[in-house]
Scaffold this active site. Sequence first.
Site, mmCIF file in Angstrom:
data_model
loop_
_atom_site.group_PDB
_atom_site.id
_atom_site.type_symbol
_atom_site.label_atom_id
_atom_site.label_comp_id
_atom_site.label_asym_id
_atom_site.label_seq_id
_atom_site.Cartn_x
_atom_site.Cartn_y
_atom_site.Cartn_z
ATOM 1 N NE ARG A 264 -3.555 -2.372 2.558
ATOM 2 C CZ ARG A 264 -4.440 -2.637 3.497
ATOM 3 N NH1 ARG A 264 -4.689 -1.729 4.444
ATOM 4 N NH2 ARG A 264 -5.092 -3.787 3.511
ATOM 5 N NE ARG A 279 -1.227 4.910 9.182
ATOM 6 C CZ ARG A 279 -2.506 4.559 9.321
ATOM 7 N NH1 ARG A 279 -3.148 4.011 8.310
ATOM 8 N NH2 ARG A 279 -3.154 4.770 10.456
ATOM 9 C CD GLU A 351 -8.190 -1.260 11.602
ATOM 10 O OE1 GLU A 351 -8.120 -2.014 10.614
ATOM 11 O OE2 GLU A 351 -8.414 -0.034 11.528
ATOM 12 C CB SER A 354 -10.995 -3.967 9.578
ATOM 13 O OG SER A 354 -12.193 -3.322 9.244
ATOM 14 N NE ARG A 393 -1.661 -1.981 11.543
ATOM 15 C CZ ARG A 393 -2.632 -1.166 11.143
ATOM 16 N NH1 ARG A 393 -3.859 -1.326 11.615
ATOM 17 N NH2 ARG A 393 -2.383 -0.193 10.286
#
Length: 428
Positions: A264, A279, A351, A354, A393
């Site tokens: 990403r 991130r 987070e 999801s 994460r």
Amino acid sequence: MLDVRLIREQPEAVERALAGKGGADHVKDIVAHDTARRRVLREAEDLKALRNRTSEAIGQARKRGEDASVEMARMREVGERIKTLDDEVKALDARIEALLLQIPNLPHPSVPAGRGEDDNVEVRHWSEPRAFGFQPKPHEDVGAALGLDLERAAKMAKARFAVLWGGMARLERAVAQFMLDLHTREHGYTEVWVPHLVNGETMLKTGQLPKFEEQLFKTVEADEGRALYLIPTAEVALTALHSGEVLPEATLPRRYTACTPCYRREAGTYGKDMKGIYRQHQFDKVELVKLATPAQASDELESMVRNAETVLQRLELPYRVVERCVGDLGFSAAKGYDIEVWLPGQGRYREISSCSNYDTFGGRRAEIRYRPEGGGRPEYCATLNGSGLAVGRTVMAVLENYQEADGTVTIPAALRPNMDGLSRLARR
């Protein structure tokens, strides 16, 4: 994508439902184009019927030896008009399709109202944060002595990449292996190995294009001039497995999992979460994808969330589950939950997963249907996806929650079989 018939028949209701998600401004344009399309199509069909009747009459006249040249000339004009109208229909179809691709899914009526993540609603939490006898450090400080190398990664690529050395690399691999074994052995998912590069059509059908173009990395094949995109999540490839297919209802729900790198650009997030590995431009993730009937979808979403929670429970990491509000729901989701793990180095939940139910929005867009057991026309599948979990994460959460005062990190008991019994990470 949404069914154009829904927009045609209930435009005001669609606009109201999209008020908190965006895209409502496209509804009037779709209705206008759809009205024009049906008008043009009706004229074309009327002219085609006229041409068929006249052609039959011309044939009968010629059999009788009568002159039909005037009617034949008239039908040539009608034929040109039909061609013009058919081209107009195709152009209107393309405009409607382009607009439909930009309209997000409608939120389920049960989704809480709200504008952003601050309005998400906590559903439950599990375990209490550990009481440290010292000031816990953030993961980037803990990991730096154990093999988390951000400087060399930036040197060979750029910021938001990581190199993992020795025990850290082993921990990353162990976490991914643990998750895959759990989901395949206990939760009934089928593991799939998928391409990490996919074509533009696949990205379009799975909702990544055109909405998220700026977030994607892509390559261009020199010999073919065709773009291939690096997948931002295994969801893309797993959902596309059955694109264009009709599945027997008896085979649903189908549950798939894969561990892949995710790529990403994180465009628009610079200056946010720049420290550490929260991130990244490249990260590993174990993805969960389900194909179901619409009637099964709600239960399948709840079980998917429980599947992801089990990972954190086995690793004994405190977390909470929040239901995403309308404004934080995401483009394709009708309903969704976030799982947030406790990070003592930051003193907050962040987070780590999801999970979303796209309902038939995803099935319609990817053209995945099922044939009801009792027969009848194929219907669109509901698609669901979730992280089970983001590997980096999870490693980050282990570093922060299991850190010790001497700089070492205790390995959670559930991971030790995947690390040959190693119980502690020490300075390399």
